[in-house]
Design a protein around this motif. Structure first.
Motif, PDB file in Angstrom:
ATOM      1  N   LYS A 176      -5.706 -11.537  49.089  1.00  0.00           N
ATOM      2  CA  LYS A 176      -6.600 -10.843  48.249  1.00  0.00           C
ATOM      3  C   LYS A 176      -6.536  -9.488  48.790  1.00  0.00           C
ATOM      4  CE  LYS A 176      -9.092 -14.497  45.553  1.00  0.00           C
ATOM      5  NZ  LYS A 176     -10.323 -15.413  45.603  1.00  0.00           N
ATOM      6  N   ILE A 177      -6.944  -9.290  50.009  1.00  0.00           N
ATOM      7  CA  ILE A 177      -7.148  -8.204  50.555  1.00  0.00           C
ATOM      8  C   ILE A 177      -5.784  -7.462  50.364  1.00  0.00           C
ATOM      9  CG2 ILE A 177      -8.223  -6.761  52.549  1.00  0.00           C
ATOM     10  CD1 ILE A 177     -10.149  -8.612  51.654  1.00  0.00           C
TER      11      ILE A 177
ATOM     12  N   LYS B  39      -3.443  -7.668  48.549  1.00  0.00           N
ATOM     13  CA  LYS B  39      -3.015  -7.506  47.030  1.00  0.00           C
ATOM     14  C   LYS B  39      -3.647  -6.011  46.795  1.00  0.00           C
ATOM     15  CE  LYS B  39      -5.239  -9.520  43.734  1.00  0.00           C
ATOM     16  NZ  LYS B  39      -5.714 -10.621  42.988  1.00  0.00           N
ATOM     17  N   TYR B  40      -5.060  -5.987  46.998  1.00  0.00           N
ATOM     18  CA  TYR B  40      -6.158  -4.804  46.616  1.00  0.00           C
ATOM     19  C   TYR B  40      -5.430  -3.766  47.425  1.00  0.00           C
ATOM     20  CZ  TYR B  40      -8.801  -7.859  43.898  1.00  0.00           C
ATOM     21  OH  TYR B  40      -9.215  -8.786  42.815  1.00  0.00           O
TER      22      TYR B  40
ATOM     23  N   ASP C 175      -3.841  -0.631  45.765  1.00  0.00           N
ATOM     24  CA  ASP C 175      -4.289   0.898  45.934  1.00  0.00           C
ATOM     25  C   ASP C 175      -3.401   1.757  46.370  1.00  0.00           C
ATOM     26  OD1 ASP C 175      -6.506   2.570  45.832  1.00  0.00           O
ATOM     27  OD2 ASP C 175      -6.857   1.948  48.296  1.00  0.00           O
TER      28      ASP C 175
ATOM     29  N   ARG D  48      -0.808   2.849  43.678  1.00  0.00           N
ATOM     30  CA  ARG D  48      -1.218   3.666  42.560  1.00  0.00           C
ATOM     31  C   ARG D  48      -1.171   5.298  43.306  1.00  0.00           C
ATOM     32  NH1 ARG D  48      -5.726   0.664  39.774  1.00  0.00           N
ATOM     33  NH2 ARG D  48      -6.492   1.608  42.000  1.00  0.00           N
ATOM     34  N   SER D  49      -1.277   5.104  44.531  1.00  0.00           N
ATOM     35  CA  SER D  49      -1.756   6.431  45.156  1.00  0.00           C
ATOM     36  C   SER D  49      -0.522   7.611  44.908  1.00  0.00           C
ATOM     37  CB  SER D  49      -2.088   6.515  46.710  1.00  0.00           C
ATOM     38  OG  SER D  49      -1.134   6.432  47.493  1.00  0.00           O
TER      39      SER D  49
ATOM     40  N   GLU E 294     -15.013   2.976  53.704  1.00  0.00           N
ATOM     41  CA  GLU E 294     -16.167   2.707  52.746  1.00  0.00           C
ATOM     42  C   GLU E 294     -15.472   1.130  52.530  1.00  0.00           C
ATOM     43  OE1 GLU E 294     -14.853   5.808  51.523  1.00  0.00           O
ATOM     44  OE2 GLU E 294     -15.577   6.852  53.072  1.00  0.00           O
ATOM     45  N   PHE E 295     -14.426   1.040  51.742  1.00  0.00           N
ATOM     46  CA  PHE E 295     -13.843  -0.221  51.298  1.00  0.00           C
ATOM     47  C   PHE E 295     -14.004  -1.285  52.559  1.00  0.00           C
ATOM     48  CE2 PHE E 295      -9.674  -2.529  50.478  1.00  0.00           C
ATOM     49  CZ  PHE E 295     -10.342  -3.488  49.627  1.00  0.00           C
TER      50      PHE E 295
ATOM     51  N   GLU F 206     -16.167  -1.399  54.751  1.00  0.00           N
ATOM     52  CA  GLU F 206     -17.529  -1.751  54.976  1.00  0.00           C
ATOM     53  C   GLU F 206     -18.003  -2.651  53.925  1.00  0.00           C
ATOM     54  OE1 GLU F 206     -19.717   1.776  56.161  1.00  0.00           O
ATOM     55  OE2 GLU F 206     -18.743   1.864  57.994  1.00  0.00           O
ATOM     56  N   LEU F 207     -17.607  -2.313  52.727  1.00  0.00           N
ATOM     57  CA  LEU F 207     -18.105  -3.117  51.545  1.00  0.00           C
ATOM     58  C   LEU F 207     -17.640  -4.663  51.717  1.00  0.00           C
ATOM     59  CD1 LEU F 207     -19.113  -2.852  48.853  1.00  0.00           C
ATOM     60  CD2 LEU F 207     -16.690  -2.784  48.043  1.00  0.00           C
ATOM     61  N   LEU F 208     -16.368  -4.738  52.211  1.00  0.00           N
ATOM     62  CA  LEU F 208     -15.687  -6.014  52.673  1.00  0.00           C
ATOM     63  C   LEU F 208     -16.326  -6.904  53.779  1.00  0.00           C
ATOM     64  CD1 LEU F 208     -11.819  -5.320  52.320  1.00  0.00           C
ATOM     65  CD2 LEU F 208     -13.308  -6.494  50.573  1.00  0.00           C
ATOM     66  N   LEU F 209     -16.765  -6.046  54.706  1.00  0.00           N
ATOM     67  CA  LEU F 209     -17.315  -6.773  55.852  1.00  0.00           C
ATOM     68  C   LEU F 209     -18.530  -7.428  55.482  1.00  0.00           C
ATOM     69  CD1 LEU F 209     -16.877  -3.749  58.521  1.00  0.00           C
ATOM     70  CD2 LEU F 209     -16.122  -6.233  58.580  1.00  0.00           C
TER      71      LEU F 209
ATOM     72  N   GLN G 158     -19.209  -9.087  52.620  1.00  0.00           N
ATOM     73  CA  GLN G 158     -18.440 -10.198  51.932  1.00  0.00           C
ATOM     74  C   GLN G 158     -18.428 -11.312  52.912  1.00  0.00           C
ATOM     75  OE1 GLN G 158     -19.121  -9.673  48.455  1.00  0.00           O
ATOM     76  NE2 GLN G 158     -19.567  -7.454  49.021  1.00  0.00           N
TER      77      GLN G 158
ATOM     78  N   ILE H  67     -15.894 -12.917  54.071  1.00  0.00           N
ATOM     79  CA  ILE H  67     -14.463 -12.997  54.426  1.00  0.00           C
ATOM     80  C   ILE H  67     -14.402 -12.620  55.715  1.00  0.00           C
ATOM     81  CG2 ILE H  67     -12.089 -11.676  53.933  1.00  0.00           C
ATOM     82  CD1 ILE H  67     -13.709 -10.220  51.769  1.00  0.00           C
TER      83      ILE H  67
END
Lengths: 260, 236
Positions: free
Chosen positions: A3-4, A6-7, A11, A14-15, A71-72, A74-77, A79, A81
């Motif tokens: 999943k990670i 994939k994101y 991401d 699209r950049s 940031e991404f 840290e957000l995941l950490l 969770q 996962i």
């Protein structure tokens, strides 16, 4: 982890930079084919560019992504996962999107030009495979640098130095040592030195496959003897794999013990 | 229940946590207070496993958390700075976290409550600080978890959103959840907190209810009580 991956992959896809990278290869492919008018010759020119450019892009992209996705991460950490999945996922996301740009950017013009009908298809595939390996290796090295350096400026500095060393300085040192120690038998030394640098290793592999090792003179003959055999091919493939696995392993090892 | 035993953490030469012991029961709103650099965020990050302590143990619900990650599915965390990946849309961010956690959520209800409807299709980098903080709130309240950790939740919120946040916190409490909050806004703490933990130089300096704290420091205002707590060490 998937999943990670994939994101991260979406991401990046699209950049803007992924498009720039993709379009660059697309243009490069078309221009080379237009100028050379010959698939085999275009492959040789392409090799010279890929060998230097792919590690550079892998390193810079890897380090940029790491710092930008802080940031991404840290957000995941926070969770549920495991850390291994977070970092492996991000790494594979970056490496795969770069490989994607490389393979499609170069693949499209060559296929349109009639790659499938030429005998250069194996040379071209080898070029793409080594390009993919170089992306994997240098992205992993860049992730290692980013994870060990909180300071972005330092991180970027190390990353550029790493690329400069592998792509340019290493060859210089290699040549100097060959000149200095020319009185000694250098066959094993030069083979070992080639194996220890993924850039040199890729270059040698492609040159030998293209059957222009005569350009390398005596050393070429030694290489041909070594890399031309099945054992040599296996050893170089294993070396490229090790060059990929070891940095990835270290990245996960350090990430597991790091404070965020 | 959260049980912390002899927690040490050093960043370089800076001893942030210095043998911290702490027991927190289930349910209720607990405010973690302390001056800047007293180790509040480090303590929270230790609970979340984001910072790895040098020494000491942490148990959440009688299970040591070291090296484990599954326990985090029982925690909702709201980080101090609402920084999100910039080129992701708000809706995509919600969907992504939902996809990662695979738990039932009430994101839609909360997004409406905080008026995020018109922002769902915008990229996070285009949002204002306060709106980002609202996204942050929705993210940290959308799952039904027994433990909520809110690090400076009031930053950048307008009064209306602040009232809704307080209501949400009380609502979670009434469901028997534990809510850990750090804040420097004493009014906010006095209004919502049942229990106060005061950290100083990496240790617990005071733990008790707001009233106990006021009584000990002989102040009738929490802000003054907090200011007085370190000035009169014999009260600790």
């Amino acid at each position: 982890m998937l999943k990670i991956l994939k994101y991260s992959f979406y991401d990046l896809m699209r950049s803007r930079w992924s498009y720039v990278y993709f379009l660059f290869y697309l243009m490069l492919g078309f221009v080379l084919l237009f100028l050379n008018n010959d698939v085999s010759k275009a492959v040789i020119t392409l090799m010279n560019i890929i060998i230097v450019l792919v590690p550079l892009i892998g390193t810079i992209f890897g380090i940029m992504y790491c710092y930008n996705s802080k940031e991404f991460t840290e957000l995941l950490l926070a969770q549920p996962i495991p850390r291994r999945s977070i970092f492996l996922g991000q790494y594979l996301g970056v490496a795969s999107s770069l490989t994607f740009s490389l393979i499609f950017g170069l693949g499209i013009p060559f296929v349109l030009y009639g790659l499938f009908m030429s005998d250069a298809i194996f040379d071209f595939s080898l070029l793409l495979v080594t390009g993919a390996f170089l992306t994997l290796i240098f992205t992993a090295l860049a992730f290692n640098i980013a994870i060990s350096n909180e300071n972005r400026i330092m991180g970027f500095g190390y990353a550029v130095l790493l690329w400069l060393f592998m792509a340019v300085i290493y060859d210089g040192l290699f040549l100097i040592s060959l000149v200095i120690f020319e009185e000694y038998p250098l066959d094993n030394f030069s083979i070992a030195a080639t194996l220890l640098n993924p850039v040199d290793l890729s270059r040698t592999l492609i040159l030998l496959k293209l059957d222009i090792s005569a350009l390398l003179g005596y050393t070429g003959a030694v290489f041909k003897q070594f890399f031309g055999t099945n054992a040599g091919l296996v050893i170089s493939a294993v070396m490229l794999l090790l060059w990929t696995i070891f940095p990835v392993w270290r990245m996960v090892y350090v990430a597991k013990r790091k404070d965020f | 229940m959260i049980e912390v035993n002899g927690l040490f953490k050093k960043f370089g030469k800076n001893q942030v946590l210095d043998g911290l012991d702490l027991v927190m029961g289930d349910g209720g709103i607990i405010a973690i207070l302390g001056p800047n650099g007293s180790g509040k965020t480090t303590l929270i990050k230790c609970l979340l496993g984001m910072v790895i302590p040098d020494k000491g143990t942490i148990k959440i619900g009688d299970v040591p958390i070291r090296g484990s990650w599954k326990y985090r599915s029982g925690i909702n965390y709201m980080p101090q700075i609402a920084d999100f990946p910039g080129n992701v849309k708000v809706r995509e961010l919600f969907d992504m976290i939902r996809d990662l956690r695979q738990q039932p959520d009430r994101q839609q209800e909360l997004a409406e409550l905080f008026g995020l409807g018109p922002h769902l299709q915008k990229r996070l980098s285009t949002l204002s600080g306060g709106t980002k903080q609202k996204v942050n709130i929705v993210l940290s309240f959308m799952f039904d978890c027994p433990l909520l950790i809110l690090d400076e939740p009031t930053t950048g919120l307008d009064p209306a959103a602040l009232i809704r946040l307080k209501e949400l916190i009380r609502e979670e409490k009434s469901r028997g959840k534990t809510v850990l909050i750090t804040s420097h806004i004493m009014e906010f703490v006095a209004e919502v907190a049942d229990e106060v933990i005061y950290l100083l130089e990496g240790r617990i300096y005071f733990q008790g209810t707001v009233d106990e704290l006021k009584k000990k420091t002989r102040q009738n205002n929490l802000e003054h009580a907090i200011a007085a707590i370190t000035a009169t060490p014999e009260n600790a």
